[in-house]
Write an enzyme that holds these catalytic residues in place. Structure first.
Site, short mmCIF file in Angstrom:
data_model
loop_
_atom_site.label_atom_id
_atom_site.label_comp_id
_atom_site.label_asym_id
_atom_site.label_seq_id
_atom_site.Cartn_x
_atom_site.Cartn_y
_atom_site.Cartn_z
N HIS A 65 1.92 2.06 -4.03
CA HIS A 65 0.94 1.07 -3.51
C HIS A 65 0.31 1.60 -2.23
CE1 HIS A 65 -0.16 -3.42 -3.04
NE2 HIS A 65 -0.92 -2.70 -2.22
N HIS A 67 -3.71 2.48 -0.14
CA HIS A 67 -5.17 2.33 -0.09
C HIS A 67 -5.75 3.60 0.53
CE1 HIS A 67 -5.06 -2.00 -1.08
NE2 HIS A 67 -3.91 -1.98 -0.45
N LEU A 68 -6.54 4.33 -0.27
CA LEU A 68 -7.12 5.58 0.23
C LEU A 68 -8.56 5.39 0.70
CD1 LEU A 68 -5.60 8.18 -2.27
CD2 LEU A 68 -4.80 7.57 0.02
N ASN A 99 -9.47 -1.48 -4.59
CA ASN A 99 -10.43 -2.23 -3.76
C ASN A 99 -11.26 -1.32 -2.87
OD1 ASN A 99 -8.16 -1.67 -2.21
ND2 ASN A 99 -8.27 -3.57 -1.03
N HIS A 184 -1.20 -8.57 -6.98
CA HIS A 184 -1.25 -9.06 -5.61
C HIS A 184 -1.21 -10.58 -5.76
CE1 HIS A 184 -3.13 -9.31 -1.43
NE2 HIS A 184 -3.34 -10.51 -1.92
N HIS A 237 4.17 -6.00 -3.14
CA HIS A 237 4.62 -6.38 -1.78
C HIS A 237 5.22 -7.78 -1.64
CE1 HIS A 237 0.54 -7.94 -2.04
NE2 HIS A 237 -0.03 -6.80 -1.71
N ASN A 283 -1.37 -8.27 5.01
CA ASN A 283 -1.30 -9.26 3.95
C ASN A 283 -0.45 -8.72 2.81
OD1 ASN A 283 -1.74 -11.49 2.41
ND2 ASN A 283 -3.85 -10.98 1.84
N ASP A 310 2.21 0.19 1.08
CA ASP A 310 0.95 -0.56 1.22
C ASP A 310 0.12 0.04 2.37
OD1 ASP A 310 -1.11 -2.33 0.86
OD2 ASP A 310 -0.01 -4.12 1.49
N PHE A 328 -6.90 -7.17 7.37
CA PHE A 328 -5.46 -7.08 7.14
C PHE A 328 -5.05 -5.63 6.87
CE2 PHE A 328 -6.39 -11.47 5.70
CZ PHE A 328 -5.36 -12.17 6.31
ZN LIG Z 1 -1.99 -6.50 -1.83
#
Ligand SMILES: [Zn+2]
Length: 429
Positions: A65, A67-68, A99, A184, A237, A283, A310, A328
């Site tokens: 998990h 985010h790049l 996202n 999520h 998460h 979050n 995350d 977040f």
């Molecule tokens: Zn999430």
């Protein structure tokens, strides 16, 4: 090409440390040889011998998990900078969330991510695809085409899928394709405008709080939908006592549910938040001590299967907007292992092998990956850790573009010092 990592400490199947020479060839672990064996007897043809005396070698960490931020938010992170940061943290495989801008809702975006990751050539990047177009919750994406392009699962991470019928349809299609749905869990009607957990901190600062039910309602709903559709349902998460309870019960009656937990939800509660500093805003939010205890217990008894970071980089300007307006998320790659090692292993609460497995073999098992084990025939994805190294967290030293961490200045032990992916050294201190 033969590489030997000599005199390494490795964990055996019982979790005991033993000393081995590890032979790598053509990107694969060739063999583990007892360190009693003289190097001169096995080094024939070796082009590289690395002395690992006093260092722990584990399978490379797997983070399901992250985010790049690329495409679309390259000022926060790129696939390359995120990959470098991951490698420095000892990670060799990372799964990135959809996202981005555009959202990963079309095969072309999956292809772009895989191409960029390949160009960077640092760690293995596995893309998730969005459940709904633009993550708006209105229209499903083309699951079959996204799988074909290389997506490893479906999720609208960043937001919850609000409509139950939409989620059920998604699960049905995913089940048919033998793909997991990763959720999520957040009911928007319960969280509008909130930035921290409902609780003492929110009260003290006059902030609107995010209640535990906003997460657990989705967990409960989705467990029932997973039971009805037979999909592999994975909960992102987990942060509340109630979610842990629901997942535990679902597992006990054989529903195919797995779950992840983040280091910050195991180490921090809302009581630790020093003030209105957005580096403590993520979050799901930091919740009560009771929730933290429930997450730890859930991890220990197998209710929660794996640890993920995350990793969510943001720019300093964005985080300077304050608790209510800042986005977040916190970064996670470069502190995850030392943080958990210092808090749980050094203190004698967990075995070293327990921590390592939750970051290697278990995520591989949950998502059907070929890595995560230190044995002959597996990909030579390895992490070298200096368990005695002690230093304080300095965000200025991060390779991530994001410096947004609540752990700045924390004195931690157990730092990764080298990382190999498919036998190639991708990071060295
Ligand atoms: Zn999430």
């Amino acid at each position: 090409m033969l590489t030997i990592i000599a005199n390494a400490s490795v964990l055996d199947h019982q979790g005991n440390l033993e000393k081995k020479h590890i032979l790598l060839q053509d990107g694969v672990i060739k063999s583990l040889v007892d360190a009693q064996v003289k190097l001169s007897d096995i080094q024939d043809g070796a082009s590289d011998i690395i002395d690992a005396e006093g260092k722990l070698i584990t399978p490379g960490f797997i983070d399901m998990h992250v985010h790049l931020r690329e495409p679309g938010f390259e000022h926060k992170e790129t696939i390359e900078s995120g990959s470098r940061s991951a490698a420095k943290g000892g990670f060799t495989t990372i799964a990135c969330m959809p996202n981005t801008r555009p959202v990963t809702d079309h095969p072309d975006v999956i292809k772009l991510i895989l191409e960029k990751a390949n160009q960077a050539g640092i760690v293995k990047v596995l893309p998730y695809a969005a459940i709904t177009k633009n993550e708006l919750g209105r229209e499903l994406t083309d699951f079959a085409a996204l799988k074909e392009a290389g997506a490893i699962g479906f999720t609208d991470d960043g937001v919850g899928v609000q409509n139950a019928q939409m989620m059920k349809d998604a699960m049905k299609i995913a089940a048919g394709l033998q793909m997991p749905v990763i959720a999520h869990c957040e009911d928007d009607s319960l969280v509008v405008g909130a930035c921290v957990a409902e609780g003492e901190f929110a009260k003290k600062h006059g902030l609107k709080g995010i209640p535990n039910e906003s997460e657990a309602i989705h967990v409960g709903r989705d467990i029932l939908l997973a039971e009805a559709t037979g999909v592999h349902y994975h909960v992102c998460h987990v942060s509340t006592e109630q979610s842990v309870r629901l997942i535990r019960q679902a597992k006990s009656i054989g529903i195919h549910v797995t779950a992840e937990v983040c280091p910050h939800h195991l180490v921090l509660s809302e009581e630790d938040i020093p003030g209105l500093d957005a580096n403590w805003k993520m979050n799901p939010p930091l919740r009560s001590k009771r929730d933290v205890e429930a997450c730890i217990e859930g991890l220990l008894d197998g209710t929660l299967d794996i640890i993920v970071t995350d990793h969510a980089p943001h720019s300093a300007e964005e985080k300077a907007k304050g608790m209510e307006l800042a986005p977040f998320g916190i970064v996670g790659f470069e502190t995850a292992f030392p943080l958990l090692y210092t808090k749980f292993v050094e203190t004698g609460l967990w075995d070293l092998s327990f921590l390592v497995q939750r970051m290697t073999a278990d995520p591989a098992k949950v998502f059907g990956l070929n890595s995560g084990l230190l044995e002959a025939g597996r990909p030579a994805d390895l992490t070298m850790i200096d368990l005695d190294a002690e230093k304080s967290v300095d965000p200025e030293q991060f390779l991530s573009k994001g410096h947004n961490t609540p752990f700045a200045g924390w004195n931690l032990k157990g730092w990764p010092v080298k990382t190999w992916v498919d036998g190639k050294l991708v990071w060295s201190e």
